[in-house]
Design a protein around this motif. Structure first.
Motif, mmCIF file in Angstrom:
data_model
loop_
_atom_site.group_PDB
_atom_site.id
_atom_site.type_symbol
_atom_site.label_atom_id
_atom_site.label_comp_id
_atom_site.label_asym_id
_atom_site.label_seq_id
_atom_site.Cartn_x
_atom_site.Cartn_y
_atom_site.Cartn_z
ATOM 1 N N GLY A 2 -110.032 -39.162 -65.622
ATOM 2 C CA GLY A 2 -109.257 -39.628 -66.871
ATOM 3 C C GLY A 2 -107.894 -39.361 -66.904
ATOM 4 N N GLU A 3 -107.456 -38.503 -65.603
ATOM 5 C CA GLU A 3 -106.037 -38.106 -65.624
ATOM 6 C C GLU A 3 -105.383 -38.725 -64.664
ATOM 7 N N ARG A 4 -103.833 -39.125 -64.687
ATOM 8 C CA ARG A 4 -103.094 -39.325 -63.726
ATOM 9 C C ARG A 4 -102.226 -38.244 -62.917
ATOM 10 N N ALA A 5 -102.960 -37.748 -61.743
ATOM 11 C CA ALA A 5 -102.528 -36.540 -61.047
ATOM 12 C C ALA A 5 -101.210 -36.908 -60.184
ATOM 13 N N GLY A 6 -100.901 -38.175 -59.881
ATOM 14 C CA GLY A 6 -99.913 -38.585 -58.983
ATOM 15 C C GLY A 6 -100.011 -38.106 -57.508
ATOM 16 N N GLY A 7 -98.780 -37.702 -56.909
ATOM 17 C CA GLY A 7 -98.591 -37.562 -55.434
ATOM 18 C C GLY A 7 -98.547 -38.383 -54.421
ATOM 19 N N THR A 8 -97.824 -37.908 -53.453
ATOM 20 C CA THR A 8 -97.589 -38.902 -52.167
ATOM 21 C C THR A 8 -97.757 -38.329 -51.141
ATOM 22 N N ILE A 9 -98.766 -38.816 -50.444
ATOM 23 C CA ILE A 9 -99.263 -38.261 -48.916
ATOM 24 C C ILE A 9 -98.946 -39.523 -47.926
ATOM 25 N N VAL A 10 -98.530 -39.092 -47.018
ATOM 26 C CA VAL A 10 -98.111 -39.841 -45.867
ATOM 27 C C VAL A 10 -98.800 -39.753 -44.573
ATOM 28 N N PHE A 11 -100.103 -39.499 -44.622
ATOM 29 C CA PHE A 11 -101.005 -39.319 -43.490
ATOM 30 C C PHE A 11 -102.141 -40.015 -43.894
ATOM 31 N N ALA A 12 -103.017 -40.157 -42.715
ATOM 32 C CA ALA A 12 -104.266 -40.870 -42.899
ATOM 33 C C ALA A 12 -105.286 -40.349 -44.125
ATOM 34 N N GLY A 13 -106.122 -41.435 -44.729
ATOM 35 C CA GLY A 13 -107.209 -41.012 -45.583
ATOM 36 C C GLY A 13 -107.185 -41.790 -47.013
ATOM 37 N N GLY A 14 -106.062 -42.632 -47.053
ATOM 38 C CA GLY A 14 -106.223 -43.142 -48.429
ATOM 39 C C GLY A 14 -106.178 -44.701 -48.206
ATOM 40 N N LEU A 15 -107.015 -45.426 -49.052
ATOM 41 C CA LEU A 15 -107.204 -46.720 -48.699
ATOM 42 C C LEU A 15 -107.059 -47.756 -50.015
ATOM 43 N N ALA A 16 -106.630 -48.734 -50.330
ATOM 44 C CA ALA A 16 -106.756 -49.457 -51.353
ATOM 45 C C ALA A 16 -108.036 -50.157 -51.403
ATOM 46 N N LEU A 17 -108.646 -50.624 -52.688
ATOM 47 C CA LEU A 17 -109.637 -51.239 -52.978
ATOM 48 C C LEU A 17 -109.733 -52.629 -53.333
ATOM 49 N N TYR A 18 -110.341 -53.357 -52.782
ATOM 50 C CA TYR A 18 -110.242 -54.975 -53.261
ATOM 51 C C TYR A 18 -111.693 -55.277 -53.318
#
Length: 292
Positions: free
Chosen positions: A183-199
């Motif tokens: 329920g929270e928006r924690a933010g953050g920017t990571i520039v190495f592998a492990g994050g994927l958009a969901l379609y």
């Protein structure tokens, strides 16, 4: 002591206004006087995975995410996903970047790196934040562009994480249905592998997932397999030759520039031979797009 008549009239008028305002305020319902910061005027939490809001609709609930995560992660088996064979954290955010679900593959908090929970959340926020309805970018894809002298240099300095949200609450609840990040928006920017958009199956961008707890290349492998099993990998287009957001291993020494270069412009460092081989075969073993 005597006061000018104008001053007395002004004081009398101000007193009537103040009294009238207080009377109106006291007559309002308590709910109208106090509006929590994390709620809208409708009283529904901003992301509300546990509310009646549909803002997490179409995204996996805690039970489903945990089951699939534990099916994909094979702890102590370094061959299954490459890397170290560690337990993992998984975080899902909606399109607004608000956390819908936090899960872990281990039974106990200490079964996986506690510090990877916040990284998983930031990876999900990054993949969602830099993907579009018609074009997906994984966190692996933004590694090379964010390096010095490249077009997105210092990208990781944008969208700073909210540490008070990451660390608050009882650690025993981290990764459970009661995780305080939900329920929270924690933010953050990571520039190495492990994050994927969901379609979703209709090709709509509905959020993103972040995985962390192993080498980053293995985080990508597990995120890819997890997204595939959830049928949320209907990627419309991406930077790879196959038109998706898979990790690209093309960083090499280039004598013409006197240093390292990426042929595609979206390269990522290798981590382990196993993770490299698995990811390079994804177009055959775990292809993106609608399931037949």
């Amino acid at each position: 002591m005597m006061f000018p008549r104008t001053a007395v009239k002004r004081a009398s008028w101000q007193g009537k206004v103040t009294t009238g305002f207080l009377s109106l305020l006291l007559a309002l319902p308590v709910a109208a006087q106090q509006q929590p910061d994390n709620q809208s005027q409708t009283g529904v939490k901003d992301a509300g995975a546990g509310s009646t809001s549909s803002k997490c609709e179409g995204l996996p609930e805690h039970g489903r995410l945990t089951k699939v995560l534990r099916d994909v992660v094979e702890p102590k088996d370094k061959d299954a996903n490459g890397g170290l064979g560690n337990h993992m954290w998984a975080v899902v955010v909606n399109r607004a970047g608000v956390v819908c679900t936090v899960s872990r593959s281990g039974e106990k908090l200490g079964d996986q790196w506690p510090g990877s929970r916040g990284i998983a959340a930031a990876k999900a926020f990054t993949a969602n934040g830099f993907s579009l309805p018609g074009f997906a970018l994984s966190t692996a894809n933004v590694f090379w562009p964010s390096q010095p002298q490249n077009s997105l240099y210092a990208l990781e300095a944008g969208n700073p994480v909210e540490p008070d949200l990451i660390y608050r609450g009882q650690a025993a609840n981290w990764g459970t249905v009661n995780d305080p990040l939900v329920g929270e928006r924690a933010g953050g920017t990571i520039v190495f592998a492990g994050g994927l958009a969901l379609y979703n199956p209709d090709g709509e961008l509905v959020g993103a997932v972040g995985l962390s707890g192993d080498q980053s290349c293995t985080d990508h492998v597990i995120a890819w397999k997890l997204r595939h099993r959830l049928n949320l990998d209907n990627v419309p287009k991406g930077v790879t030759k196959a038109g998706n957001d898979n990790i690209i291993y093309d960083i090499h020494h280039d004598p013409s520039v006197g240093g390292m270069s990426s042929t595609s412009g979206y390269g990522h460092p290798t981590c382990s031979p196993g993770a490299t081989r698995i990811a390079q075969n994804f177009d055959e073993t775990h292809p993106t797009g609608p399931k037949e």
